[in-house]
Write a protein that holds these residues in place. Structure first.
Motif, mmCIF file in Angstrom:
data_model
loop_
_atom_site.group_PDB
_atom_site.id
_atom_site.type_symbol
_atom_site.label_atom_id
_atom_site.label_comp_id
_atom_site.label_asym_id
_atom_site.label_seq_id
_atom_site.Cartn_x
_atom_site.Cartn_y
_atom_site.Cartn_z
ATOM 1 N N PRO A 1 0.839 -1.202 0.000
ATOM 2 C CA PRO A 1 0.000 0.000 0.000
ATOM 3 C C PRO A 1 0.873 1.249 0.000
ATOM 4 N N LEU A 2 0.284 2.387 -0.298
ATOM 5 C CA LEU A 2 0.998 3.650 -0.193
ATOM 6 C C LEU A 2 1.438 3.845 1.252
ATOM 7 N N ASN A 3 2.600 4.430 1.446
ATOM 8 C CA ASN A 3 3.116 4.607 2.797
ATOM 9 C C ASN A 3 2.702 5.972 3.357
ATOM 10 N N PRO A 4 2.976 6.248 4.633
ATOM 11 C CA PRO A 4 2.548 7.523 5.208
ATOM 12 C C PRO A 4 3.059 8.756 4.477
ATOM 13 N N GLN B 1 0.715 11.581 2.873
ATOM 14 C CA GLN B 1 0.849 13.010 3.158
ATOM 15 C C GLN B 1 0.910 13.815 1.875
ATOM 16 N N ARG B 2 1.684 13.324 0.916
ATOM 17 C CA ARG B 2 1.809 14.042 -0.352
ATOM 18 C C ARG B 2 0.456 14.166 -1.059
ATOM 19 N N MET B 3 -0.330 13.108 -1.054
ATOM 20 C CA MET B 3 -1.593 13.113 -1.784
ATOM 21 C C MET B 3 -2.689 13.884 -1.063
ATOM 22 N N THR B 4 -2.641 13.921 0.280
ATOM 23 C CA THR B 4 -3.690 14.596 1.033
ATOM 24 C C THR B 4 -3.331 16.028 1.391
ATOM 25 N N GLY B 5 -2.047 16.385 1.289
ATOM 26 C CA GLY B 5 -1.626 17.737 1.636
ATOM 27 C C GLY B 5 -1.759 18.068 3.103
ATOM 28 N N LEU B 6 -1.752 17.052 3.961
ATOM 29 C CA LEU B 6 -1.944 17.259 5.392
ATOM 30 C C LEU B 6 -0.608 17.425 6.109
ATOM 31 N N ALA C 1 -1.566 13.396 8.561
ATOM 32 C CA ALA C 1 -1.318 12.403 7.512
ATOM 33 C C ALA C 1 -1.236 10.997 8.087
ATOM 34 N N ILE C 2 -0.673 10.863 9.284
ATOM 35 C CA ILE C 2 -0.640 9.548 9.924
ATOM 36 C C ILE C 2 -2.057 9.107 10.270
ATOM 37 N N ASP C 3 -2.895 10.036 10.722
ATOM 38 C CA ASP C 3 -4.310 9.702 10.930
ATOM 39 C C ASP C 3 -4.927 9.187 9.640
ATOM 40 N N ALA C 4 -4.667 9.884 8.536
ATOM 41 C CA ALA C 4 -5.222 9.481 7.240
ATOM 42 C C ALA C 4 -4.718 8.098 6.840
ATOM 43 N N PHE C 5 -3.469 7.802 7.154
ATOM 44 C CA PHE C 5 -2.917 6.483 6.845
ATOM 45 C C PHE C 5 -3.601 5.403 7.675
ATOM 46 N N LEU C 6 -3.876 5.685 8.948
ATOM 47 C CA LEU C 6 -4.538 4.696 9.799
ATOM 48 C C LEU C 6 -5.955 4.404 9.318
ATOM 49 N N ILE C 7 -6.589 5.389 8.692
ATOM 50 C CA ILE C 7 -7.952 5.209 8.200
ATOM 51 C C ILE C 7 -7.968 4.528 6.841
ATOM 52 N N THR C 8 -7.097 4.944 5.948
ATOM 53 C CA THR C 8 -7.110 4.440 4.562
ATOM 54 C C THR C 8 -6.212 3.238 4.353
ATOM 55 N N GLY C 9 -5.250 3.037 5.250
ATOM 56 C CA GLY C 9 -4.290 1.951 5.065
ATOM 57 C C GLY C 9 -3.377 2.149 3.875
ATOM 58 N N GLY C 10 -3.422 3.341 3.252
ATOM 59 C CA GLY C 10 -2.612 3.570 2.064
ATOM 60 C C GLY C 10 -3.191 2.936 0.813
ATOM 61 N N PHE C 11 -4.445 2.491 0.858
ATOM 62 C CA PHE C 11 -5.049 1.906 -0.343
ATOM 63 C C PHE C 11 -5.381 3.033 -1.320
ATOM 64 N N PRO C 12 -4.824 2.983 -2.533
ATOM 65 C CA PRO C 12 -4.933 4.119 -3.458
ATOM 66 C C PRO C 12 -6.363 4.565 -3.723
ATOM 67 N N GLU C 13 -7.291 3.631 -3.904
ATOM 68 C CA GLU C 13 -8.652 4.024 -4.257
ATOM 69 C C GLU C 13 -9.326 4.807 -3.148
#
Length: 480
Positions: free
Chosen positions: A183-186, A190-195, A200-212
């Motif tokens: 999966p995409l890493n943290p 961060q790069r894709m979400t601009g956080l 960004a770590i919160d976003a990673f915990l929620i999405t798991g880095g799954f691109p879709e």
């Protein structure tokens, strides 16, 4: 060229394999690579992008689960006839009575002198359909395909099955390299979400880095706003990907599914999982042990053991390895019905109430991996691996232990540490004293062993810490 975020390294690896074919730089003109990774991680999208960028003639054939082998070969022949492979017209309509003949038709279509790419997607399903597929693939590869400048990519989501293709005694043993698509890493998230790093770590915990799922996170959107938006849509990838992933891994209701749900909702020990599945009447260990072994082999479940100079391999803690699936099992699975009747707000409120405590546990493996990726580091001298330590009563439980090795046991403890991942509170004197007292129980640790802290919101001045780390350093670890 269109940006393909988070996949530069994967594309470069595939390009290096293709370069071996282009330059005739290997022992055989043809090269084969087994491409594996968790379901929905983006393997098919990756190989499609690679083929499109290559400018070469290619075939991508994706198998269907449970398909009749004859019907599958008919689809394969139809897909082959539609490609730009130079010899495709020579074998148009050649169905073949078995996979040996079907793959020999492919070998005829592949050019003799110029490079081409062949992708067989969902290979485990081809193996399930027809026991002769593996042997046919090996025969045709050895006699025909490997003698031509072709890059063969064998793609599949069943990690244990894909790895077994290369085991000694299997037909394709020793004939392919192996590539794991993660999966995409943290840092990618961060790069894709601009956080900011912490968000960004919160976003990673929620999405798991799954691109879709990450692609649905509009740059700069807060966690709460993202969840409200996604939970208003019953068809959002955030909601649907978990069920689709589980259907691919554990298709039928079973003890395996129950074990996943127990672990995903917080049970960590063998006994607690057995009680949860048995609803107070624990299922026998002889039933649960092979289930957990299978889930671990598939890399759906991870198993942690205490890191110290004295091994304690029976003191296991189980967790869902994929952060997104961990989040989905904890919050979203039971909320699907509410979202479908337009009450995603109830699910969002439930997540918000439990978020600080859930995140505090969920972030631990991310922090450990981040610190391990920073090694070697002068702030963490002598450490080669990072884990945690606990006794049978989980009192004390130490978040971070650095050591020179993990198995069979460490020979030296390099540091111990604690994680405090709260929105506003600093890592302070109380946490430091608790860490110092608890660390003394770790076999191999002494008074001179350095202490470290990892804090979302910083560390108080004047604490006897050898080093401290924040979200910035953890995210930066993936940029190395």
């Amino acid at each position: 060229m269109v940006d393909f975020p988070g996949r530069a390294n994967d594309l470069a690896l595939l390009e290096r394999q293709l370069r071996l074919v282009r330059d005739a730089a290997a022992t055989t003109p043809g090269q084969a690579v087994i491409v594996t990774g968790r379901r929905r991680v983006g393997k098919s999208r990756l190989v499609q992008e690679f083929c499109d960028r290559s400018g070469l003639p290619y075939l991508i054939f994706q198998a269907s689960r449970g398909r009749n082998p004859a019907a599958e070969r008919a689809d394969f022949a139809a897909a082959l006839a539609e490609t730009a492979l130079p010899g495709a017209d020579l074998v148009a309509g050649a169905l073949g009575s078995d996979w040996n003949q079907a793959l020999r038709a492919l070998a005829v279509a592949v050019p003799e002198q110029t490079p081409s790419i062949i992708v067989l997607d969902e290979v485990p399903w081809l193996v399930e359909q027809d026991r002769e597929f593996e042997g046919a693939l090996q025969t045709v590869w050895d006699r025909y395909l490997s003698t031509k400048p072709v890059l063969l990519l064998l793609v599949g989501s069943d990690l244990s099955m894909m790895e077994s293709l290369q085991e000694y005694g299997r037909p394709f043993h020793g004939r392919a390299g192996r590539m794991l698509v993660r999966p995409l890493n943290p840092a990618d998230v961060q790069r894709m979400t601009g956080l900011e790093p912490a968000e960004a770590i919160d976003a990673f915990l929620i999405t798991g880095g799954f691109p879709e799922i990450v692609q649905r996170w509009k740059p700069g959107t807060s966690r709460t706003a993202f969840l409200r938006d996604q939970l208003a849509d019953p068809l959002s990838p955030l909601l649907m990907a978990g069920e689709l992933s589980l259907l691919g891994e554990v298709p039928e209701p079973s003890h395996s599914r129950s074990a996943l749900e127990a672990i995903g909702t917080g049970e960590r020990t063998f006994g607690a999982i057995a009680h949860r599945i048995g609803v107070g009447n624990p299922i026998p260990s002889g039933t649960l042990a092979p289930i957990l072994n299978t889930l671990t082999t598939k890399r759906i479940v991870a198993v942690d053991t205490p890191l110290a100079t004295r091994p304690d391999t029976k003191n296991k803690r189980y967790r869902i390895e994929d952060p997104y699936l961990r989040f989905w099992l904890a919050f979203l699975q039971r909320g699907i019905a509410e979202v479908e009747r337009g009450r995603g707000d109830l699910v969002a409120s439930r997540i918000e109430r439990s978020w600080p405590s859930w995140r505090g546990r969920a972030v631990e493996p991310v922090v450990r991996e981040g610190l391990e990726r920073l090694l070697p580091d002068d702030r963490l001298p002598g450490a080669d691996v990072v884990g945690g330590w606990w006794n049978r009563q989980n009192n004390p439980e130490i978040d971070l232990v650095g050591a020179d090795r993990e198995r069979p046991a460490a020979t030296r403890i390099a540091f111990t540490g604690s994680i405090k991942w709260l929105e506003t509170e600093l890592f302070g004197k109380r946490e430091c004293e608790s860490l110092l007292a608890g660390s003394m129980s770790i076999p191999g640790r002494d008074y001179a062993t350095p202490l470290i802290a990892v804090s979302r919101n910083g560390v108080e001045d004047g604490l006897p810490l050898a080093a401290s780390f924040g979200p910035e350093e953890i995210v930066e670890a993936w940029r190395r």
